[in-house]
Motif scaffolding. Sequence first.
Motif, mmCIF file in Angstrom:
data_model
loop_
_atom_site.group_PDB
_atom_site.id
_atom_site.type_symbol
_atom_site.label_atom_id
_atom_site.label_comp_id
_atom_site.label_asym_id
_atom_site.label_seq_id
_atom_site.Cartn_x
_atom_site.Cartn_y
_atom_site.Cartn_z
ATOM 1 N N GLY A 51 35.448 50.810 27.194
ATOM 2 C CA GLY A 51 35.234 49.467 27.619
ATOM 3 C C GLY A 51 34.052 49.328 28.600
ATOM 4 N N SER A 52 33.933 48.137 29.209
ATOM 5 C CA SER A 52 32.775 47.835 30.094
ATOM 6 C C SER A 52 33.313 46.712 30.876
ATOM 7 C CB SER A 52 31.593 47.653 29.170
ATOM 8 O OG SER A 52 31.574 46.503 28.533
ATOM 9 N N ALA A 53 32.670 46.638 32.271
ATOM 10 C CA ALA A 53 32.764 45.437 32.819
ATOM 11 C C ALA A 53 31.466 44.965 33.690
ATOM 12 C CB ALA A 53 33.905 45.813 34.027
ATOM 13 N N ARG A 54 31.518 43.959 34.015
ATOM 14 C CA ARG A 54 30.210 43.590 34.970
ATOM 15 C C ARG A 54 30.465 42.297 35.806
ATOM 16 N NH1 ARG A 54 25.737 39.843 34.396
ATOM 17 N NH2 ARG A 54 23.668 40.779 34.720
ATOM 18 N N LEU A 55 29.825 42.501 37.008
ATOM 19 C CA LEU A 55 29.996 41.524 38.166
ATOM 20 C C LEU A 55 28.841 41.117 38.658
ATOM 21 C CD1 LEU A 55 31.776 39.955 40.224
ATOM 22 C CD2 LEU A 55 31.636 42.068 41.651
ATOM 23 N N LEU B 288 29.167 32.927 40.482
ATOM 24 C CA LEU B 288 29.562 34.285 40.481
ATOM 25 C C LEU B 288 30.507 34.363 39.069
ATOM 26 C CD1 LEU B 288 30.517 36.855 42.350
ATOM 27 C CD2 LEU B 288 32.626 35.359 42.850
ATOM 28 N N ALA B 289 30.143 35.553 38.272
ATOM 29 C CA ALA B 289 30.661 35.901 37.063
ATOM 30 C C ALA B 289 31.166 37.114 37.092
ATOM 31 C CB ALA B 289 29.503 35.694 36.155
ATOM 32 N N ILE B 290 32.368 37.325 36.040
ATOM 33 C CA ILE B 290 32.838 38.547 36.033
ATOM 34 C C ILE B 290 33.283 38.698 34.645
ATOM 35 C CG2 ILE B 290 35.122 37.737 36.521
ATOM 36 C CD1 ILE B 290 35.704 40.505 37.677
ATOM 37 N N SER B 291 32.954 39.797 33.872
ATOM 38 C CA SER B 291 33.464 39.991 32.459
ATOM 39 C C SER B 291 33.752 41.341 32.089
ATOM 40 C CB SER B 291 32.188 39.636 31.576
ATOM 41 O OG SER B 291 31.141 40.181 31.931
ATOM 42 N N PHE B 292 34.838 41.522 31.256
ATOM 43 C CA PHE B 292 34.869 42.680 30.687
ATOM 44 C C PHE B 292 35.662 42.956 29.514
ATOM 45 C CE2 PHE B 292 39.080 41.269 31.808
ATOM 46 C CZ PHE B 292 40.043 41.871 31.083
ATOM 47 N N ASP B 293 35.442 43.967 28.873
ATOM 48 C CA ASP B 293 36.282 44.349 27.506
ATOM 49 C C ASP B 293 36.667 45.580 27.453
ATOM 50 O OD1 ASP B 293 34.059 46.005 25.803
ATOM 51 O OD2 ASP B 293 32.762 44.698 27.252
ATOM 52 N N GLN B 294 37.879 45.828 26.594
ATOM 53 C CA GLN B 294 38.720 46.891 26.969
ATOM 54 C C GLN B 294 39.324 47.156 25.577
ATOM 55 O OE1 GLN B 294 38.576 48.868 29.609
ATOM 56 N NE2 GLN B 294 39.902 50.401 28.467
ATOM 57 N N LYS C 241 43.499 49.952 17.715
ATOM 58 C CA LYS C 241 43.587 48.653 16.770
ATOM 59 C C LYS C 241 43.756 47.313 17.779
ATOM 60 C CE LYS C 241 46.174 50.853 12.896
ATOM 61 N NZ LYS C 241 47.108 50.657 11.909
ATOM 62 N N PHE C 242 43.733 47.675 19.235
ATOM 63 C CA PHE C 242 44.032 46.267 19.974
ATOM 64 C C PHE C 242 42.811 46.376 21.028
ATOM 65 C CE2 PHE C 242 46.191 44.297 23.530
ATOM 66 C CZ PHE C 242 46.269 43.044 22.834
ATOM 67 N N LYS C 243 42.118 45.046 20.919
ATOM 68 C CA LYS C 243 40.898 44.837 21.894
ATOM 69 C C LYS C 243 41.186 43.714 22.522
ATOM 70 C CE LYS C 243 38.124 45.096 18.447
ATOM 71 N NZ LYS C 243 36.828 45.168 17.559
ATOM 72 N N VAL C 244 40.477 43.568 23.645
ATOM 73 C CA VAL C 244 40.575 42.539 24.620
ATOM 74 C C VAL C 244 39.501 42.203 25.163
ATOM 75 C CG1 VAL C 244 43.283 42.511 25.118
ATOM 76 C CG2 VAL C 244 41.752 43.801 26.734
ATOM 77 N N LYS C 245 38.869 40.946 25.630
ATOM 78 C CA LYS C 245 37.690 40.652 26.148
ATOM 79 C C LYS C 245 38.140 39.410 27.001
ATOM 80 C CE LYS C 245 34.266 41.920 22.507
ATOM 81 N NZ LYS C 245 33.287 41.377 21.788
ATOM 82 N N ALA C 246 37.493 39.145 28.269
ATOM 83 C CA ALA C 246 37.487 38.135 29.227
ATOM 84 C C ALA C 246 36.311 37.802 30.102
ATOM 85 C CB ALA C 246 38.634 38.290 30.132
ATOM 86 N N PHE C 247 36.214 36.615 30.195
ATOM 87 C CA PHE C 247 34.771 36.347 30.986
ATOM 88 C C PHE C 247 35.418 35.132 32.001
ATOM 89 C CE2 PHE C 247 31.504 32.889 31.422
ATOM 90 C CZ PHE C 247 30.445 33.712 31.929
ATOM 91 N N LEU C 248 34.677 35.257 33.155
ATOM 92 C CA LEU C 248 35.048 33.990 34.088
ATOM 93 C C LEU C 248 33.708 33.779 34.847
ATOM 94 C CD1 LEU C 248 37.284 32.238 35.149
ATOM 95 C CD2 LEU C 248 37.874 33.746 36.951
ATOM 96 N N ASN C 249 33.456 32.530 34.788
ATOM 97 C CA ASN C 249 32.232 32.265 35.870
ATOM 98 C C ASN C 249 32.546 30.876 36.643
ATOM 99 O OD1 ASN C 249 29.663 31.944 36.636
ATOM 100 N ND2 ASN C 249 28.929 31.003 34.728
ATOM 101 N N TYR C 250 32.237 31.012 37.993
ATOM 102 C CA TYR C 250 32.667 29.926 38.881
ATOM 103 C C TYR C 250 31.009 29.507 39.409
ATOM 104 C CZ TYR C 250 32.958 27.775 43.536
ATOM 105 O OH TYR C 250 32.600 26.811 44.419
#
Length: 515
Positions: free
Chosen positions: A54-58, A79-85, A90-99
């Motif tokens: 996975g990866s993450a970014r701030l 301010l933005a944060i994102s990650f994928d894991q 067989k199971f992947k998750v992704k999320a993104f949040l931006n203020y």
Amino acid sequence: MRAGDVISRTRSDGSFTDITGTPWESRPDNVRNFFETGVTYQNNISISTGGEKGSARLSYTNLKNDGIVPNTDLKRNGLAISFDQNVHEKFKVKAFLNYINTRSGNRPNLGYGYENPLYGFNWTGRNTNVESLKNYWQAGQEGIQHYDFNYLWLTNPYLTVFENTNSFNKNRILGNASATYDITDKLSLSVRAGIDTYDDKREFRRAVSTNQNPLGTYREDDVRFRELNTDVLLSYSDKINADWKYNISAGANRFDQDIQYKYSEASQLAIPGIYTLANSRTPLKGDSQKFNKRINSVYASGNLSYKNSLYFDATFRNDWSSTLPSDSNSFGYYSAGLSYVVSNMFTMPEAVSYLNLRFSAASVGNDTDPYQNVQNFVFNQNYGSSFRVTNETVLKNANLRPERLNALEAGLEAWFFDGRFQLDLAGYQNTSIDQIISRPISQTSGFSNFNVNGGEVRTRGFEALVSAEVVRSEDFSWESSVNYSTYRSEVTKLPDGVESVCNGYCRYFFGWRWF
């Protein structure tokens, strides 16, 4: 002392003090000198990390803009944060949040009217000394009476941009999250959710002696918006044999939208220069509105391909909208497309390196805004202690149907001389039917408009894109393109009972219509 400082120049006997006349001469830069050099600063810093699973970014972004109109600006911080894991193979998750926070002490007004300083320059003679307007209060009348060269049509542009301000502060959050589970190598399940919400607070100040607000005005607006999308999608892909491949998907979606708006206004200021709702010499004005909308949907899509040359796509979606009557709130979307890469199937002339023919057809439904099919009363300003409501100006329709747009398109894409020359042509036709129109009706009915379905608008168009790689070498390439488009829209049918529709300014004289 200037000629326009009328009150300070007035003697006790009513006569005026002497002034030095302004020379009648051209000032070619009088409007240009009003504007300033606009400057935009933008900065960004980010931190990211990644690995096999996975990866993450701030990140943080800052923007500051000083406009070309004096005393106008725009500031934005994000301010933005994102990650994928890969939680499991067989199971992947992704999320993104931006203020995002966006704010301004003053945004310039646009359009035609006193509020826009550029409007005034339409009536400003080349001889006008705009520089003298910078001191925008009359001598001895600071905060009470502004100085101008024309008090009938205009408002001093410097008073407009420095005193009649439009400020706002908007806080917004954007976010989405998804999870995908591979049930088998061919079947997967995805769940997704996304949100867009903001709170926008606005203030509007109008100084006393302003042309349209001689006693000054202060107003506060509060806009709240929330939109939530959630859906689930099941996808399956496989092949019949080495030549035929396909994939199909099916899912459901829920869309919720909530808008709240309210304002309070002091239409006249009791004391000049004090901008609060408490400083109102007349009863406060105000209003509040709420708009809620929900759409439930199911959808499916499929793709079939043959030898990476022939592609067929089909989609279906059906919506149930809360804004339409319950017996007609269901409407569908349908589409089908065929693409044929001829150059992958047959040996083409040496000059032709790629040829693709395509055709598509679609039919799209649409709803309307909330509360358009049930009549409501509108709260009015109280008369003393008496509570008042009035009719809406629009007569609602409990029999509204969904709008529909039917579209056809055909085109081709061809590359020549190893891709150095490319041609893309497309022709299309769009036909809008059952449009929801607020048609004018006689005001003796107590209403000015009536919501109806009707009319038909047909649009036919053609688009062309020609691209060429003018120069191609190991160290340098030059590509150029030219595009052309044309379309013609025609109203082929009007709503029942309507003989003509005026979209602009119309006058009727003795049976003749002037447009």
